[in-house]
Write an enzyme that holds these catalytic residues in place. Structure first.
Site, PDB file in Angstrom:
ATOM      1  N   ARG A  42       3.358   6.157   6.344  1.00 50.99           N
ATOM      2  CA  ARG A  42       4.344   5.076   6.229  1.00 50.99           C
ATOM      3  C   ARG A  42       4.676   4.813   4.760  1.00 50.99           C
ATOM      4  O   ARG A  42       5.735   4.276   4.436  1.00 50.99           O
ATOM      5  CB  ARG A  42       3.815   3.801   6.902  1.00 50.99           C
ATOM      6  CG  ARG A  42       4.835   2.688   6.899  1.00 50.99           C
ATOM      7  CD  ARG A  42       4.449   1.507   7.761  1.00 50.99           C
ATOM      8  NE  ARG A  42       5.497   0.498   7.671  1.00 50.99           N
ATOM      9  CZ  ARG A  42       5.666  -0.491   8.525  1.00 50.99           C
ATOM     10  NH1 ARG A  42       4.856  -0.622   9.541  1.00 50.99           N
ATOM     11  NH2 ARG A  42       6.652  -1.355   8.370  1.00 50.99           N
ATOM     12  N   ASN A 102       8.047   3.906   0.855  1.00 47.36           N
ATOM     13  CA  ASN A 102       7.906   3.209  -0.417  1.00 47.36           C
ATOM     14  C   ASN A 102       8.652   3.917  -1.546  1.00 47.36           C
ATOM     15  O   ASN A 102       8.776   3.385  -2.651  1.00 47.36           O
ATOM     16  CB  ASN A 102       6.414   3.097  -0.775  1.00 47.36           C
ATOM     17  CG  ASN A 102       6.173   2.064  -1.852  1.00 47.36           C
ATOM     18  OD1 ASN A 102       6.802   1.015  -1.861  1.00 47.36           O
ATOM     19  ND2 ASN A 102       5.279   2.375  -2.781  1.00 47.36           N
ATOM     20  N   ARG A 119      -1.118 -19.776  16.055  1.00 44.22           N
ATOM     21  CA  ARG A 119      -1.708 -18.430  16.143  1.00 44.22           C
ATOM     22  C   ARG A 119      -0.795 -17.416  16.827  1.00 44.22           C
ATOM     23  O   ARG A 119      -1.283 -16.420  17.381  1.00 44.22           O
ATOM     24  CB  ARG A 119      -3.074 -18.469  16.825  1.00 44.22           C
ATOM     25  CG  ARG A 119      -4.103 -19.276  16.048  1.00 44.22           C
ATOM     26  CD  ARG A 119      -5.521 -18.912  16.352  1.00 44.22           C
ATOM     27  NE  ARG A 119      -6.421 -19.769  15.587  1.00 44.22           N
ATOM     28  CZ  ARG A 119      -6.902 -20.932  16.024  1.00 44.22           C
ATOM     29  NH1 ARG A 119      -6.557 -21.370  17.221  1.00 44.22           N
ATOM     30  NH2 ARG A 119      -7.701 -21.641  15.266  1.00 44.22           N
ATOM     31  N   GLU A 165       0.398   1.319   7.668  1.00 43.17           N
ATOM     32  CA  GLU A 165       0.615   1.855   6.323  1.00 43.17           C
ATOM     33  C   GLU A 165      -0.652   2.406   5.694  1.00 43.17           C
ATOM     34  O   GLU A 165      -0.967   2.130   4.535  1.00 43.17           O
ATOM     35  CB  GLU A 165       1.220   0.757   5.426  1.00 43.17           C
ATOM     36  CG  GLU A 165       2.001   1.320   4.261  1.00 43.17           C
ATOM     37  CD  GLU A 165       2.889   0.268   3.611  1.00 43.17           C
ATOM     38  OE1 GLU A 165       2.569  -0.913   3.680  1.00 43.17           O
ATOM     39  OE2 GLU A 165       3.924   0.666   3.051  1.00 43.17           O
TER      40      GLU A 165
END
Lengths: 356, 356
Positions: free
Chosen positions: A230, A234, A116, A226
């Site tokens: 953000r 892309n 974890r 995002e």
């Protein structure tokens, strides 16, 4: 030259000699065990120098993977988890990812999910990973050739950028990484775009790297998960990623990430001219510059259906619509455009015609 | 009876009719796609009732996995990721985990990592998952029979607890889940421990479930990432998990989680008497009660090496030392005890002698 550290969300990006910076970092911490994740390349070219400097002082184990994007998959990741277990990694252990994007993306995913989550540190060694994968907290692996289909948003403890590693890279790798630098100029900084035209690939000015990291950091700290701006990063990637995935599956000598993104940027500049405010003159300027740097690669029209299928799996999409970031001008951009399949294919044909 | 919602970190645990609560939740949100993850059992016993109530209003897809702890592995998880992709899940999609701990642990891990994280909702359907897996934000899968070797800390959007699902469970499953309830009493609440002795397994009082969730919630919100007091919940689990893992690999009819934890609690009560302040009288009280509820299971002495190996992989360990939470009395406990391999084996022999 001393480059100032860049503050990201809860961690720093520091510039300089990797061994010195690493020793400096480790002296402030108390890890139970330390692991280096390297690939075939960094094991040969980057790790030995660091090992020489830290050897006696910092006991550690090494996990080595084969280099190449095709290895950024779940099977290799399972191998990393098992090695960590076998070596007795516990929650107070540290993973140091020494390599390009495959090592930093997959190593950070493995660390972010092992028991974890354990600490990890990034030492990107390629131009691409230094200016792109280094900040932003994205971890990920590919599943079935779908890029980064699985991953997390998890920040490293620190990022160490040592420009001297670039001297060990083939020129093709350098030029591939340069695509992200071009992108940073195009989406938010016209002055930077003009400046990088004078880049010398055999001897990259560290200031260029520093500026690219600073640009990316500004964008990702404003929107870490995002949700909105953000997505600017892309730009060039909706079409570029699809071409890269297809090439990985079909070409003997597949395109490198940046080579595919360069094609994506031309196609998406065409869409920017058609649907956003990018003027003809700037479209030409972008195309001319990119074509002067990157080799010609004809996109096979038989691949079009597959390319669209890849684009539909893009993480930024919603409601089955293919999401784009488009330029309004060199240095300004807008997110969340949606283009039809026809328009997308038209933009790829536009690129194909340019390289005739 | 109306049970009050329990506030956890950023989400609520609500009690009542699953269909009503689900419709109520979905009306406030706007998801692009909705997926139910079910297993063979909940597909037959729990999903149909919900489907009947929401059918027309809430379009959704179903992903079904086989039931059983042995399916909480990376291969099944990859299958879930691929199904999500094939069904067109995007970042605005929701995964509803309807099942026991395998479904809620693995479904939440799959959702937390798919495209770097999409929303998920937990509807635990077993007593074990209602009182244990429901709160705390732990997601996970087993790798190589090492329990939860890989996972994240990620919170659900909400948790819906519908006690009527328990009516569909075999009694063995109910008694298995009861082990976590006993644990909650032993580690922090003597009054609760005394009260649950009067539990009626065929008709569990929802107040018992509510109190267990409240206890666990108090502990995990105080220490979400298990740096300190959350380790209290590990009582009985260091030895119990190891016995469970071994049994899963070797027994035709393996122990259920709670059956193994019951053994672990007896062994660790012995260690509590020996190394912490647990008095002989309370040790006897704990052993008598647990043995009155759980079937006898002799721990094979040939398994001892393997058991120790499993314990060494426990996530709570540091520096190769095996970490324990021990009782000072019924209702109070202390974390971070370390016991030697000899002492651990002695405690298992103590249990074995009790059931002679």
């Amino acid at each position: 030259m001393n480059l100032q550290a860049i503050q990201s969300s809860g961690y720093e990006v520091v510039f300089g000699d990797a061994s010195e910076l690493l020793i400096d970092f480790l002296q402030k911490r108390n890890y139970s065990k330390i692991f280096f994740l390297v690939d075939t390349n960094t094991s040969e070219h980057c790790y030995p120098g660091i090992a020489l400097n830290i050897a006696g002082d910092i006991p550690h184990d090494i996990i080595e993977i084969d280099n190449g994007e095709e290895n950024k998959n779940i099977d290799i990741c399972i191998g990393i988890w098992k090695m960590l277990l076998d070596f007795g990694a516990d929650r107070k252990s540290l993973v140091i990812n020494l390599g390009g994007g495959v090592v930093t993306d997959m190593g950070s995913f493995a660390a972010a999910t092992y028991k974890r989550g354990i600490d990890f540190l990034q030492i990107p060694t390629t131009l691409l990973s230094q200016v792109d994968a280094s900040v932003g907290g994205k971890t990920g692996i590919d599943v079935d050739a779908v890029k980064n289909m699985v991953g997390t948003f998890t920040n490293p403890q620190t990022v160490i950028i040592d420009p001297s590693f670039l001297l060990t890279l083939p020129k093709r790798e350098i030029i591939s990484g340069f695509a992200e630098i071009i992108k940073h100029g195009l989406i938010v900084d016209k002055e930077y775009f003009n400046a990088i035209k004078f880049i010398i690939f055999d001897d990259i000015d560290p200031l260029i790297i520093h500026r690219s990291v600073a640009i990316k950091n500004e964008v990702v700290t404003a929107d870490p998960h995002e949700k909105n701006i953000r997505k600017k990063l892309n730009y060039g990637h909706t079409i570029g990623h699809a071409i890269e995935s297809y090439s990985l599956q079909h070409d003997k000598n597949p395109l490198l990430h940046g080579e595919a993104i360069a094609i994506g940027m031309i196609a998406e500049s065409y869409l920017s001219h058609k649907f956003a405010d990018l003027q003809q003159e700037e479209l030409n300027e972008i195309c001319d510059f990119i074509l002067s740097v990157y080799p010609s690669y004809k996109v096979d029209e038989n691949s079009f259906d597959d390319l669209l299928a890849f684009m539909k799996n893009d993480k930024k999409n919603e409601d089955d619509k293919i999401n784009f970031t488009l330029l309004n001008s060199i240095g300004t951009s807008t997110i969340n455009y949606y283009c039809s399949e026809e328009e997308i294919l038209e933009s790829i044909k536009f690129y194909n015609n340019l390289i005739k």
